[in-house]
Design an enzyme around this catalytic site. Structure first.
Site, PDB file in Angstrom:
ATOM      1  CG  HIS A 143      -2.063  -0.944   1.111  1.00  0.00           C
ATOM      2  ND1 HIS A 143      -3.131  -0.914   1.958  1.00  0.00           N
ATOM      3  CD2 HIS A 143      -2.310  -1.940   0.236  1.00  0.00           C
ATOM      4  CE1 HIS A 143      -3.996  -1.859   1.614  1.00  0.00           C
ATOM      5  NE2 HIS A 143      -3.515  -2.501   0.571  1.00  0.00           N
ATOM      6  CE1 TYR A 149      -5.816   2.992  11.446  1.00  0.00           C
ATOM      7  CE2 TYR A 149      -5.186   3.300   9.155  1.00  0.00           C
ATOM      8  CZ  TYR A 149      -4.992   2.687  10.377  1.00  0.00           C
ATOM      9  OH  TYR A 149      -3.988   1.764  10.533  1.00  0.00           O
ATOM     10  N   PRO A 158      -4.057  -0.483  18.917  1.00  0.00           N
ATOM     11  CG  PRO A 158      -5.856  -1.828  18.306  1.00  0.00           C
ATOM     12  CD  PRO A 158      -5.231  -1.156  19.477  1.00  0.00           C
ATOM     13  CE  LYS A 212       4.345   2.729  13.620  1.00  0.00           C
ATOM     14  NZ  LYS A 212       4.170   2.158  12.279  1.00  0.00           N
ATOM     15  CE1 TYR A 215      -1.147   3.333   9.921  1.00  0.00           C
ATOM     16  CE2 TYR A 215       0.005   2.386   8.041  1.00  0.00           C
ATOM     17  CZ  TYR A 215      -1.051   2.370   8.932  1.00  0.00           C
ATOM     18  OH  TYR A 215      -2.004   1.377   8.848  1.00  0.00           O
TER      19      TYR A 215
END
Ligand code: RFL
Ligand code: PHB
Length: 389
Positions: free
Chosen positions: A72, A200, A292, A296, A384
């Site tokens: 991604h 998200y 979560p 990580k 990220y």
């Protein structure tokens, strides 16, 4: 029985450590409380940093991942019904890899079995002794019989509820914790993912996450109150509530179907310091937990194992303890940055039950800033995709 490194726990930390040590000729035994099938039945992480992919590749367990994983270039964040894209590749030159923890565990178990490395499943009542001396001992019960392993080092890779952290001398461990007033209800389904990238979502009813395991298997999460139980969430209610929290395009694109797994996980931030007690080393969830939201947890387990395995290889190959002596500090420096990022993603994307109007406005301003500032979106992207080891 005698081995060089006794590893407690056959999750990703324990199995990966065993694999890397074996590759360097270091003998190890893994003790696991559950059966292998039980370990594989737990549905957990899905997103890997490039650093984790590289460590798994270098350990010789990356072949299937390279074939099957999805790469991604970015992620999507939806606030008040409007979707924004964070372009990891453009902002950092890096990507993330979607490949389930279950599959990593399966690959590690297969490699371990093929190499003939010893794993004791259903090892009961594991006890750690003498790790303040030169020859630690691990005792356990298997099939009703007492057994004992003499070793040079113990690696505590037995997760948050394991025995290793609790075996450290009282007073030697300092813990830091934050418990969040909600959990994540997760559903896995054999339906095509609603989007090419993860979404998200912050909605006034609560956070939602659209993730995936493959082009035909989706993983969705909803923020729920901790008072709720799975019985209150039949599939129909789950899909209804998920749809409600998504933007119009995702609502139109969502394909629903029967759940193949459903579970509720509480959200917690936790760190135990130090990560070493004499010849006992903690790695992964045994030492720290992140909520979560930043994806990580598994990635930290991999970086811990990278540092710990380097220290152990240096010890046996070069007769030097310097890597082992630096392990706790090196690992914790990376852990705390991931703790910060995971906490920040969590407070930004979840409405808190006790938040004031002011809190809410400040967080919405922060999100607006993230989407509209190159510096702020780069900071999100950089964390990220994973900070350097
Ligand atoms: P694990 O996986 O908990 O494995 C520990 C193993 O030790 C065994 N054990 C014992 N064995 C012997 N004797 C004892 N006394 C024992 N006590 C326990 C257990 O049975 C188990 O097999 O820890 P490990 O290896 O450190 O791995 C950590 C990861 O599992 C965890 O950090 C991630 O799953 C967190 N996580 C995520 N991480 C990511 O990097 N990306 C993600 O996208 C992501 N999503 C998630 C997640 C965790 C979640 N939950 C359920 C907490 C999503 C969720 C919902
Ligand atoms: C998952 O796919 O399980 C997943 C992905 C991203 C997260 C957490 C979980 O932040």
């Amino acid at each position: 029985m005698r081995t060089q490194v006794a590893i407690v726990g056959a999750g990703p930390s324990g199995l990966l450590l065993g694999q890397i040590l074996h590759n360097h000729g270091i003998d190890n035994v893994v003790l696991e409380r559950q059966t292998a099938d039980h370990v594989l039945s737990r549905i957990r992480a899905g997103v890997l940093e490039q650093g984790s992919v590289d460590v798994l590749d270098a350990a010789g367990v990356g072949a299937r991942m390279r074939d099957e994983a999805l790469v991604h270039d970015g992620t999507q964040i939806c606030v008040r019904g409007v979707r924004h894209r964070v372009d990891f590749r453009a902002l950092t030159g890096k990507t993330v890899t979607v490949y389930g923890q279950t599959e990593i565990t399966r690959d590690l178990m297969a490699a371990r079995a093929a190499a003939g490395m010893k794993t004791v499943y259903e090892a009961q009542d594991v006890r750690l002794h003498d790790f303040d001396r030169a020859k630690p001992l691990v005792r356990y019960r298997k099939d009703g019989r007492e057994a004992e392993i003499e070793c040079d080092f113990i690696a505590g890779c037995d997760g948050f509820h394991g025995v290793s952290r609790k075996s450290a001398p009282p007073g030697a461990v300092r813990t830091y914790e934050r418990v969040y007033p909600f959990g994540w209800l997760g559903v896995m389904s054999d339906t095509p993912p609603v989007s090419e990238e993860l979404i998200y979502t912050r909605h006034e009813n609560g956070f939602a996450l659209c993730s995936m395991r493959s082009r035909t298997r989706s993983r969705y999460y909803l923020q729920v109150s901790l008072a709720e139980s799975l019985e209150e969430w039949p599939d129909e209610r789950f899909w209804h509530e998920l749809k409600l929290r998504l933007d119009a395009k995702a609502q139109a694109d969502l394909v629903t179907g029967p759940s193949i797994e459903k579970s509720i996980a509480p959200l917690r931030s936790f760190v135990a310091e130090p990560m070493r007690f004499g010849r006992l080393f903690l790695a992964g969830d045994a030492a720290h937990i992140v909520p979560p939201t930043g994806a990580k947890g598994l990635n930290l387990a991999v970086s811990d194992v990278f540092y710990l395995s380097s220290g152990l290889v240096e010890f046996y190959r070069d007769k030097s303890s310097s890597g082992l002596n630096r392990y706790s500090d090196r690992a914790l420096a990376r852990v705390w940055k991931a703790e910060r990022f995971s906490w920040w993603m969590t407070i930004m994307l979840h409405p808190f039950p006790d938040a004031s109007g002011f809190d809410e406005k400040v967080l919405l301003a922060e999100l607006d800033y993230v989407f509209n500032s190159h510096a702020a979106s780069t900071a999100l992207a950089e964390n990220y995709v994973g900070l350097p080891y």
